[in-house]
Write a protein that holds these residues in place. Structure first.
Motif, PDB file in Angstrom:
ATOM      1  N   LEU A 271       0.850  -1.193   0.000  1.00 56.95           N
ATOM      2  CA  LEU A 271       0.000   0.000   0.000  1.00 56.95           C
ATOM      3  C   LEU A 271       0.887   1.244   0.000  1.00 56.95           C
ATOM      4  O   LEU A 271       1.840   1.322   0.784  1.00 56.95           O
ATOM      5  CB  LEU A 271      -0.895   0.046   1.246  1.00 56.95           C
ATOM      6  CG  LEU A 271      -2.055  -0.946   1.355  1.00 56.95           C
ATOM      7  CD1 LEU A 271      -1.556  -2.313   1.755  1.00 56.95           C
ATOM      8  CD2 LEU A 271      -3.069  -0.448   2.365  1.00 56.95           C
TER       9      LEU A 271
ATOM     10  N   LEU B 151       0.410   5.360   0.217  1.00 56.31           N
ATOM     11  CA  LEU B 151      -0.494   6.497   0.412  1.00 56.31           C
ATOM     12  C   LEU B 151       0.308   7.791   0.298  1.00 56.31           C
ATOM     13  O   LEU B 151       1.229   8.031   1.091  1.00 56.31           O
ATOM     14  CB  LEU B 151      -1.159   6.404   1.795  1.00 56.31           C
ATOM     15  CG  LEU B 151      -1.998   7.608   2.234  1.00 56.31           C
ATOM     16  CD1 LEU B 151      -3.170   7.855   1.293  1.00 56.31           C
ATOM     17  CD2 LEU B 151      -2.508   7.401   3.673  1.00 56.31           C
TER      18      LEU B 151
ATOM     19  N   PHE C   9      -6.067   7.460   8.124  1.00 53.44           N
ATOM     20  CA  PHE C   9      -5.536   6.210   8.679  1.00 53.44           C
ATOM     21  C   PHE C   9      -6.662   5.301   9.187  1.00 53.44           C
ATOM     22  O   PHE C   9      -6.430   4.335   9.904  1.00 53.44           O
ATOM     23  CB  PHE C   9      -4.536   6.497   9.800  1.00 53.44           C
ATOM     24  CG  PHE C   9      -3.358   7.334   9.362  1.00 53.44           C
ATOM     25  CD1 PHE C   9      -2.911   7.290   8.049  1.00 53.44           C
ATOM     26  CD2 PHE C   9      -2.703   8.166  10.259  1.00 53.44           C
ATOM     27  CE1 PHE C   9      -1.835   8.070   7.623  1.00 53.44           C
ATOM     28  CE2 PHE C   9      -1.623   8.948   9.842  1.00 53.44           C
ATOM     29  CZ  PHE C   9      -1.193   8.900   8.525  1.00 53.44           C
ATOM     30  N   GLY C  10      -7.905   5.662   8.871  1.00 58.50           N
ATOM     31  CA  GLY C  10      -9.020   4.758   9.111  1.00 58.50           C
ATOM     32  C   GLY C  10      -9.794   4.978  10.395  1.00 58.50           C
ATOM     33  O   GLY C  10     -10.705   4.209  10.704  1.00 58.50           O
TER      34      GLY C  10
ATOM     35  N   LEU D   7      -2.601   0.256  13.197  1.00 59.05           N
ATOM     36  CA  LEU D   7      -2.919  -0.289  11.868  1.00 59.05           C
ATOM     37  C   LEU D   7      -2.676  -1.795  11.821  1.00 59.05           C
ATOM     38  O   LEU D   7      -3.376  -2.540  11.136  1.00 59.05           O
ATOM     39  CB  LEU D   7      -2.074   0.402  10.792  1.00 59.05           C
ATOM     40  CG  LEU D   7      -2.334   1.895  10.605  1.00 59.05           C
ATOM     41  CD1 LEU D   7      -1.480   2.439   9.472  1.00 59.05           C
ATOM     42  CD2 LEU D   7      -3.804   2.166  10.335  1.00 59.05           C
TER      43      LEU D   7
ATOM     44  N   MET E 250       3.125  -1.131   4.059  1.00 60.95           N
ATOM     45  CA  MET E 250       2.548   0.144   3.627  1.00 60.95           C
ATOM     46  C   MET E 250       3.527   1.273   3.885  1.00 60.95           C
ATOM     47  O   MET E 250       4.210   1.288   4.901  1.00 60.95           O
ATOM     48  CB  MET E 250       1.261   0.414   4.421  1.00 60.95           C
ATOM     49  CG  MET E 250       0.700   1.815   4.227  1.00 60.95           C
ATOM     50  SD  MET E 250      -0.863   2.045   5.111  1.00 60.95           S
ATOM     51  CE  MET E 250      -1.169   3.775   4.758  1.00 60.95           C
TER      52      MET E 250
ATOM     53  N   PHE F 221       3.466   5.566   3.865  1.00 59.26           N
ATOM     54  CA  PHE F 221       2.724   6.812   3.760  1.00 59.26           C
ATOM     55  C   PHE F 221       3.748   7.937   3.574  1.00 59.26           C
ATOM     56  O   PHE F 221       4.683   8.055   4.362  1.00 59.26           O
ATOM     57  CB  PHE F 221       1.904   7.006   5.048  1.00 59.26           C
ATOM     58  CG  PHE F 221       1.613   8.438   5.414  1.00 59.26           C
ATOM     59  CD1 PHE F 221       0.836   9.243   4.594  1.00 59.26           C
ATOM     60  CD2 PHE F 221       2.086   8.975   6.605  1.00 59.26           C
ATOM     61  CE1 PHE F 221       0.562  10.562   4.949  1.00 59.26           C
ATOM     62  CE2 PHE F 221       1.814  10.290   6.973  1.00 59.26           C
ATOM     63  CZ  PHE F 221       1.055  11.087   6.134  1.00 59.26           C
TER      64      PHE F 221
ATOM     65  N   ILE G  19      -8.453   4.019   3.381  1.00 62.94           N
ATOM     66  CA  ILE G  19      -7.485   2.960   3.686  1.00 62.94           C
ATOM     67  C   ILE G  19      -8.160   1.590   3.617  1.00 62.94           C
ATOM     68  O   ILE G  19      -7.536   0.593   3.242  1.00 62.94           O
ATOM     69  CB  ILE G  19      -6.794   3.195   5.051  1.00 62.94           C
ATOM     70  CG1 ILE G  19      -5.542   2.324   5.151  1.00 62.94           C
ATOM     71  CG2 ILE G  19      -7.739   2.969   6.212  1.00 62.94           C
ATOM     72  CD1 ILE G  19      -4.630   2.677   6.306  1.00 62.94           C
TER      73      ILE G  19
END
Ligand code: ZN
Ligand code: ZN
Length: 416
Positions: A6, A8, A67-68, A244, A302, A304, A401
């Motif tokens: 992932l 971002l 970030f959810g 996460l 992931m 970011f 996300i």
């Protein structure tokens, strides 16, 4: 099923409105963004309400959502995030404050603020922080820790029993005023105790710093001495945020230079990387961020990447600079694509709009881009505010996300 990485990419404050000097186009529309447009062609674009329709997000609440996490549920003020972002460790119940090295003078038995930032450039800050941590590490039964942020800024953490963040600042927020006395904002023993501690820290910092060799040297060179720490913005870490790793089973790394945003990333379990040359401004070394991201993707699920320059240019109304920073984000996207195209789910988005004509955050929906080899593309082949209207995505910030995790083949089933 093969699991994808992932990626971002956030252009802080990148969203905009028509800019008269750009022929009523937006920076995203006029910037040369071949990589973002290519991703748009092969992916989906659309509009995203980062917090909720029409709510202008702060960068902290916006990133919680990205970030959810629902910011209305989890946000407790910026203090703890700022501290985490400059390397502080925080336990539940700790109080974090922002601090400034400032210059005060004694006048009629009072400390009067001469410069709230001690000239802003304080290269001796690390040394002064070290002295403070040696000589002022305990007040009452509470542990006190100082962390240098950038220039004259620091974070201060109180760790111990019976603390509160319902206290006023010792920073009077104005030059020529005496240093303020922290007062409890609620009639509780915790607030009273914490206010007393803040007052003691502030006064003792002056006793420790006023004759510090680094300050004597500054005075000799005609510079304002960094002779006190003024405190503001107390915030308590009440809840432990879900990580996460727990929410989605992913290990994530953050690349950036802005303490507030990196602090949010750390609070949700990301490891923090500040590449050399990354500044959080328009002079940042964005190429270094791109290289760091590619390196980290070897080890992490992931990455970011945060680019602050788009927002910094927006607040100052710098049109050309904002366009250039958008192109910097395009460079980062292209660089990572060169290594991970087909291996990763990419999302590109602002955390909010900071229109050049407004110079502040607004609640406009932002253009969002989602590109994954596992996803059917929509009909839009450009990434900007106007093309996003014709795109297929209509989501909230906290959904992004989850969509990424899903197209990365990592989502857990809800139900049987
Ligand atoms: Zn922001
Ligand atoms: Zn901003």
């Amino acid at each position: 099923m093969r699991k994808l990485k992932l990626v971002l990419l956030v252009g802080d404050g990148m969203g905009d409105r028509p800019v008269p000097s750009l022929g009523n186009k937006t920076p995203l529309e006029v910037a040369s963004t071949p990589n973002l447009d290519e991703m748009a062609r092969r992916g989906r674009v659309g509009l995203m309400d980062v917090i909720a329709p029409g709510v202008p997000p702060g960068s902290d609440t916006a990133h919680l959502a990205l970030f959810g996490l629902d910011p209305f549920e989890w946000y407790e003020g910026r203090g703890p995030f700022e501290a985490l972002g400059v390397g502080a460790e925080l336990d539940q119940g700790d109080v974090a404050l922002r601090g400034n090295f400032a210059t005060v003078k004694e006048e009629n038995g009072k400390l009067i603020v001469v410069d709230r930032r001690a000239g802003r450039k304080v290269p001796e800050a690390e040394e002064l922080v070290k002295t403070l941590n040696e000589k002022l590490n305990k007040v009452k039964d509470v542990e006190v820790r100082f962390y240098h942020a950038t220039e004259h800024r620091l974070a201060v953490v109180l760790h111990g029993p019976g603390l509160s963040d319902e206290v006023s600042d010792t920073d009077p927020h104005e030059v020529g005023k005496p240093v303020a006395l922290s007062k409890p904002l609620k009639d509780t023993p915790e607030a009273k105790k914490t206010a007393e501690i803040l007052n003691e820290i502030t006064l003792k910092s002056y006793e420790i710093l006023k004759d510090h060799p680094a300050n004597l040297e500054r005075v000799k060179r005609g510079l304002p001495p960094a002779n006190i720490v003024l405190l503001r913005g107390a915030g308590m870490m009440r809840k432990r945020l879900p990580k996460l790793q727990e929410l989605f089973g992913i290990r994530a790394a953050a690349v950036g230079a802005t303490a507030l945003v990196l602090g949010v990333a750390k609070a949700v379990g990301m490891d923090i990387y500040v590449p050399k040359g990354a500044t959080g401004g328009i002079d940042t070394d964005y190429r270094a961020k791109a290289r760091e991201a590619v390196k980290l993707l070897e080890d992490y699920d992931m990455v970011f990447v945060h680019l602050k320059g788009t927002d910094a240019a927006s607040h100052d109304g710098l049109v050309e600079e904002k366009v250039r920073m958008v192109e910097a984000l395009d460079y980062i996207a292209g660089y990572i694509m060169d290594y991970y195209d087909g291996e990763a789910v990419f999302a590109v988005t602002p955390d909010h709009a900071t229109p050049l004509t407004v110079k502040e955050h607004t609640g406009d929906p932002v253009p969002v881009l989602l590109y994954a080899p596992t996803q059917i593309p929509d009909e839009v082949g450009e990434y900007n505010e106007r093309s996003a209207i014709k795109g297929s995505l209509r989501i909230r910030g906290k959904d992004l996300i989850r969509l990424m995790v899903n197209y990365a083949n990592r989502a857990k089933k809800f139900g049987a």
